[in-house]
Design a protein around this motif. Structure first.
Motif, short mmCIF file in Angstrom:
data_model
loop_
_atom_site.label_atom_id
_atom_site.label_comp_id
_atom_site.label_asym_id
_atom_site.label_seq_id
_atom_site.Cartn_x
_atom_site.Cartn_y
_atom_site.Cartn_z
N GLY A 1 12.29 6.65 -8.94
CA GLY A 1 11.33 7.68 -8.56
C GLY A 1 9.90 7.21 -8.43
N VAL A 2 9.71 5.90 -8.47
CA VAL A 2 8.36 5.36 -8.37
C VAL A 2 8.09 4.92 -6.94
CG1 VAL A 2 6.79 3.56 -9.21
CG2 VAL A 2 8.52 4.53 -10.74
N VAL A 3 6.94 5.34 -6.42
CA VAL A 3 6.54 4.89 -5.08
C VAL A 3 5.78 3.57 -5.23
CG1 VAL A 3 5.19 5.39 -3.02
CG2 VAL A 3 6.41 7.22 -4.20
N LYS A 4 6.39 2.52 -4.75
CA LYS A 4 5.72 1.22 -4.85
C LYS A 4 4.86 0.93 -3.63
CE LYS A 4 7.48 -2.45 -6.75
NZ LYS A 4 8.35 -3.62 -6.99
N GLY A 5 5.30 1.44 -2.50
CA GLY A 5 4.53 1.22 -1.29
C GLY A 5 5.22 0.29 -0.32
N ASP A 6 4.54 -0.01 0.79
CA ASP A 6 5.09 -0.92 1.78
C ASP A 6 4.11 -2.07 2.01
OD1 ASP A 6 7.70 0.19 2.99
OD2 ASP A 6 6.43 1.95 2.72
N GLU A 7 4.67 -3.17 2.49
CA GLU A 7 3.97 -4.45 2.47
C GLU A 7 2.76 -4.54 3.40
OE1 GLU A 7 6.63 -7.68 3.17
OE2 GLU A 7 4.99 -9.10 3.37
N LEU A 8 1.65 -4.91 2.81
CA LEU A 8 0.46 -5.26 3.59
C LEU A 8 0.38 -6.77 3.77
CD1 LEU A 8 -2.52 -3.28 2.01
CD2 LEU A 8 -1.35 -2.79 4.14
N GLU A 9 0.75 -7.46 2.72
CA GLU A 9 0.55 -8.89 2.69
C GLU A 9 1.55 -9.52 1.73
OE1 GLU A 9 -3.47 -10.11 2.21
OE2 GLU A 9 -2.96 -12.15 1.61
N GLY A 10 2.00 -10.72 2.07
CA GLY A 10 2.84 -11.47 1.16
C GLY A 10 2.15 -12.77 0.82
N ILE A 11 2.11 -13.10 -0.47
CA ILE A 11 1.51 -14.37 -0.87
C ILE A 11 2.64 -15.24 -1.39
CG2 ILE A 11 -0.15 -15.52 -2.39
CD1 ILE A 11 -0.90 -12.01 -1.90
N ALA A 12 2.98 -16.25 -0.59
CA ALA A 12 4.16 -17.06 -0.89
C ALA A 12 3.76 -18.45 -1.32
CB ALA A 12 5.06 -17.14 0.34
N TYR B 1 0.86 -1.17 0.00
CA TYR B 1 0.00 0.00 0.00
C TYR B 1 0.91 1.23 0.00
CZ TYR B 1 -3.18 3.66 1.41
OH TYR B 1 -3.89 4.83 1.44
N LYS B 2 0.47 2.23 -0.74
CA LYS B 2 1.28 3.45 -0.81
C LYS B 2 0.98 4.32 0.40
CE LYS B 2 1.27 2.91 -5.74
NZ LYS B 2 0.33 2.96 -6.86
N PHE B 3 1.75 4.09 1.46
CA PHE B 3 1.59 4.86 2.68
C PHE B 3 2.19 6.25 2.51
CE2 PHE B 3 1.40 0.52 4.34
CZ PHE B 3 0.35 0.62 5.25
N PRO B 4 1.78 7.19 3.37
CA PRO B 4 2.39 8.52 3.29
C PRO B 4 3.90 8.48 3.49
CG PRO B 4 0.42 8.60 4.66
CD PRO B 4 0.67 7.15 4.35
N PHE B 5 4.38 7.47 4.23
CA PHE B 5 5.83 7.40 4.48
C PHE B 5 6.55 6.53 3.46
CE2 PHE B 5 3.59 4.42 7.33
CZ PHE B 5 4.07 3.22 6.83
N SER B 6 5.82 5.95 2.52
CA SER B 6 6.47 5.08 1.54
C SER B 6 7.44 5.87 0.68
CB SER B 6 5.43 4.38 0.68
OG SER B 6 4.67 3.47 1.44
N LYS B 7 8.58 5.25 0.46
CA LYS B 7 9.65 5.95 -0.27
C LYS B 7 9.61 5.60 -1.76
CE LYS B 7 12.23 7.28 3.45
NZ LYS B 7 11.17 6.97 4.39
N ALA B 8 10.08 6.55 -2.51
CA ALA B 8 10.23 6.29 -3.94
C ALA B 8 11.48 5.44 -4.15
CB ALA B 8 10.36 7.60 -4.69
N ASP B 9 11.44 4.55 -5.13
CA ASP B 9 12.63 3.75 -5.41
C ASP B 9 13.58 4.54 -6.31
OD1 ASP B 9 11.65 3.69 -7.96
OD2 ASP B 9 11.00 1.60 -7.89
N ALA B 10 14.63 3.86 -6.75
CA ALA B 10 15.68 4.55 -7.51
C ALA B 10 15.13 5.27 -8.74
CB ALA B 10 16.75 3.53 -7.92
#
Length: 604
Positions: free
Chosen positions: A366-377, A355-364
């Motif tokens: 410049g795209v904000v991918k977000g931080d993990e809500l769930e992992g499906i392994a 989810y793209k949280f307010p604190f989520s950082k942009a990657d190299a």
RNA sequence: GCGGGCGUAGCUCAAUGGUAGAGCGCCAGUCUUCCAAACUGGUUACGAGGGUUCGAUUCCCUUCGCCCGCUCCA
């Protein structure tokens, strides 16, 4: 830079959470405790709604998933089998240069010449640092290799060197012969830092004696209990593969750095599903082939010829639908497909839903991918296999369909599938550290089991963090509305635009005026009628607009107001109320008798 | 764990080596016929501990917490 602004948003969210009673700091009156958070009245409702929706959609609405509620403290053997003890509960020492860690008790004894330095400086500047650093040089090794490492090490603390190791002058060099020392890193040869326990698991003792034999752990994930109880559930639930076991519960991790409000907490809650599937070899034996055709999006209703890839994709898409269903649109989410390097050695694929949280950082890029809500392994048969080895209890299943299908196969097909299954088992057993001969024998037995309809299930694991989801829902709902009133006074207020399904309070009930007993008693009657089915809030204090605003801030999607028309001032409006919508302040007239049905449709 | 910043009321923010103030919110009341109206009254704070001082919210130390960066993240 957008960062400060995002910070401000996060601060506003934290502040609102406290002000309105969504989230409080744990133990706040004693100064708080790092990494622990409490849910206040609104937060508790929100969280309960989210968990209920998960439970509803994952277990009750499905015929192929059942529930489990296991204990938080379990046999420590479980964590040895899962690998958590080995990885996280040992004394570790860190190489100060490479940051690589080794277990204190596994450092090889080495001999050679130790080069010690007391510090370093950058000549001609005030850049100077005093820190002990030592490197072991093997017999015949060049001293300059030690100095090179030392410069590299001091470089980090000497900005004056401007990133150039050549400008660094080493101070206080001493040498000493070393015999059989276990103080140097096997790879980097750098002297290790102090021995420290790296416990990512929280520990306790079971029983009154605090001895090593009594150590137990608070579970770092809920999943392992599902594997440990797999056979019991299989035998009592009348389920057959493929089927799943879901569980919601607390988990604990002694995080190095709890951060970002509740996002990384030391005590948190998970919603996990372990969905057990047939190995591809078995699917092929039964269905003739494994469907590996790539499809876009949701692959539809489960089919008998699905292998692990299809099932994995299915669960990713099912989970996305769940998030969409509670107000997180696809555009607010991100996806991360773990690379082969990121994957745990036993995992075949993992897709993280972000989810793209307010604190989520942009990657190299410049795209904000977000931080993990769930992992499906897709975890292969690793977990059940581990528990089979550690507990000595068989974890395989017997599959009537497979046994019947197997007899229909040509000898060539049998041999082919058997060989592939053997190879997969052998890979696992070899990685698990079994001696070649023993591994070969066991893998052979496992492969022979196919003909008897026996195998160890594979598993797809959608594992979601409840608290992270709550935070995502809060961040997603947060919005500000600035309004200028008739007197030109502009005011900003907060509207929490929760999806009605998760909203803590579903409906506010007000009398238009509180000094008119007829309005009050009618409003109370409506509140009474609604509260057995919906979480309601009755409010009669202050002006009506204020009450609407308060409910907006709590995220209440609907408000009902009893006015004089309700009482029949206009006869045609008798027993109707004003129904006011949170998101656009729209009002409509609705009959009291239609209220329950109307709300039920929108809130469920 | 390391480095930097910050901690005054529920929130936003003042002031001060000598009684801590405002706005908003909240509670009660009056009033009020649909979006934080008005009036009256009430409510609540120097994160904690120690030191210096006649006296510390203010200066110093320690600690806890929050934010940022690094590190870590089964």
């Amino acid at each position: 830079m957008a960062e400060p602004k995002e910070n401000v948003l996060m601060e506003k969210i934290v502040s609102l959470c406290k002000r309105r009673g969504f989230v409080f700091q744990s133990s706040e009156i004693y100064g708080g405790i790092n990494g622990f958070w409490d849910y206040g009245p609104l937060g508790a409702e929100l969280k309960r709604n989210v968990k209920d929706l998960w439970w509803q959609s994952m277990t009750r609405l499905r015929e192929d998933v059942v529930g489990l509620e296991a204990t938080i403290v379990m046999s420590p053997e479980i964590w040895r089998a899962s690998g958590h003890v080995d990885t996280f509960a040992d004394l570790m020492r860190e190489c100060p240069l490479t940051r690589k860690r080794v277990r204190t008790d596994q450092v090889e004894a080495r001999s050679g010449m130790a080069y010690r330095f007391a510090g370093a400086e950058v000549a001609g500047t005030d850049g100077r640092v005093e820190k002990a650093f030592a490197v072991l040089v093997d017999k015949g090794g060049h001293p300059e290799s030690a100095r090179k490492k030392a410069r590299e090490f001091f470089l980090a603390s000497l900005p004056a060197a401007d990133g150039d190791p050549a400008r660094i002058t080493l101070l206080g060099e001493q040498t000493a012969a070393v015999e059989d020392s276990i103080d140097f890193h096997p790879d980097s040869s750098v002297e290790l830092g102090p021995s420290r326990p790296f416990n990512l698991m929280l520990q306790t003792w079971v029983g009154p004696i605090q001895s090593d034999e009594n150590v137990a752990y608070l579970r770092p994930e809920t999943a392992q209990a599902i594997f440990a109880q797999f056979k019991n559930v299989l035998e009592t639930s009348r389920q057959k593969l493929p089927f799943g076991i879901g569980q919601i519960g607390k988990a604990f991790r002694n995080e190095v750095t709890p951060r970002n409000f509740t996002f990384r907490s030391r005590e948190f809650e998970q919603m996990e599903l372990e969905f057990f599937i047939k190995p591809d070899e078995v699917v092929e034996a039964i269905s003739g082939s494994v469907n590996t055709q790539p499809v876009e999006g949701h692959p539809g209703e489960p089919q008998a010829d699905w292998g692990w890839q299809r099932w994995h994709q299915y669960w990713v898409e099912e989970r996305v639908r769940f998030y969409e269903g509670i107000g997180l649109s696809r555009s607010t989410l991100g996806f991360h497909h773990q690379t082969p390097e990121e994957l745990a050695h036993y995992a075949r694929a993992t897709t993280d839903i972000l989810y793209k949280f307010p604190f989520s950082k942009a990657d190299a890029s410049g795209v904000v991918k977000g931080d993990e809500l769930e992992g499906i392994a897709a975890r292969s048969d690793f977990d059940l296999s581990q528990h089979e080895r550690f507990s000595g209890k068989p974890m395989g299943v017997f599959d009537e369909e497979l046994r019947t299908a197997w007899t229909q196969l040509s000898p060539e097909r049998q041999a082919e599938l058997s060989r592939r299954y053997f190879e997969a088992r052998l890979r696992y057993l070899t990685k698990a550290g079994l001696p070649a001969e023993k591994g070969d024998k066991e893998a052979r037995e496992d492969a022979d089991g196919l003909a008897k309809g026996q195998y160890i299930p594979h598993v797809i694991e959608p594992s979601a963090g409840v608290d992270r989801l709550i935070l995502a829902l809060v961040a997603n709902a947060y919005s500000e509305v600035t309004e200028t009133d008739a007197k030109g006074k502009s005011e900003t207020r907060v509207v929490m635009r929760f999806h009605p399904r998760v909203a803590p309070i579903k409906v506010g009930v007000f009398p238009l005026l509180k000094n008119k007993p007829e309005l009050v008693s009618k409003a109370r009657a409506i509140h009474q009628m609604l509260k057995s089915e919906f979480n309601c809030f009755y409010d009669e204090s202050g002006a009506i607009g204020r009450r609407y605003a308060r409910q907006d801030e709590a995220g209440t999607p609907f408000c009902v107001t009893v006015d004089f028309d309700t009482l029949g001032e206009k006869p045609e409006l008798l027993d109707t109320v004003t129904l006011r919508h949170r998101d656009d302040s729209r009002q409509e007239r609705i009959a009291i008798r239609d209220l329950v049905g109307w709300l039920r449709e929108r809130v469920r």
